[in-house]
Motif scaffolding. Sequence first.
Motif: not given
Length: 294
Positions: A58, A68, A76-77, A81, A159, A161, A183, A204, A236, A238, A263
């Motif tokens: 995370r 995605f 998910l995703h 990863r 993605h 952060y 989203n 989102d 993206v 978020w 992203e």
Amino acid sequence: EFVKSVNGLEKVVLREIHGSSVEVYLYGAHVTSWKNEHGEELLFISSKEIFKPPKPIRGGIPICFPQFSNLGPLELHGFARNRLWALDDDPPPLPPDVTNKVFLDLILRSTTEDLKIWPHSFEYRLRITLGPGGDLMLTSRVRNTGTDGKPFTFTFAYHTYFSVSDISEVRVEGLETLDYLDNCQKRERFTEQGDSLTFESEVDRIYLSTPTKIAVMDHEKKRTFLIRKDGLPDAVVWNPWDKKAKAMADFGDDEYKHMVCVEAAAVEKPITLKPGEEWRGRQELSVVNKLLDS
Ligand code: BG6
């Protein structure tokens, strides 16, 4: 530099002569740290992160591939990863401007297990490069290595952060007047109005066909992150805000205040590769300690 990290997971540390650095876990080919020459961390990692497979990490820069979000049959995703990547001993040739840069080449190939959930042979090469000014470049090359003569299709996102001091003082510039899929509202299509994007509740959104340059301004820190992207038409944005933050086990209740994901992505129009074809998608991150116009 190779380091054994938490739970025996291996990470590689790249250092550049002026002092900036990057840390990459082989698990997920996941960039978990990017520091400028003053040693300041520029990416967010959750304090609740336990670095334990098969859970994805995370924070940092998860690679969303070959799917995605939940836009297909996979988890998910996608699965890139939470796979163990390998060092690439046959990397693509270096571009001529590679002096004074440090880089790492990683590779992920579809395994027999992967082929059961996604029946397409691929080779995914990721080059992570740290430039002399501390710029962080990620270049992905995905090749269809199938021998069945069939094309495959995927969606993708870096993605990222970003670490920010206070989300209510953050603006994202470069997405004005664009269409986006929300989203939070059943992926309905809206058009962004006027000014730069600010945050007052959960956001989102998938912004469609964006410019290649996006700026994330941290007004409290007087810092600007610049994202440049190539081969990745969408972006993206978020932030989970308070309610979603509380619902995530690997995320602190108040941590939403200190992160924003912007992203570089290819979502609306999935990428199709015929056998033998290769796709390239690149993201370049840089940071300056002032507020810039995008
Ligand atoms: C974002 C998605 O990219 O990732 C969100 O748009 C999602 O819908 C978020 O919640 C985090 O996903 P995950 O799987 O890492 O919890």
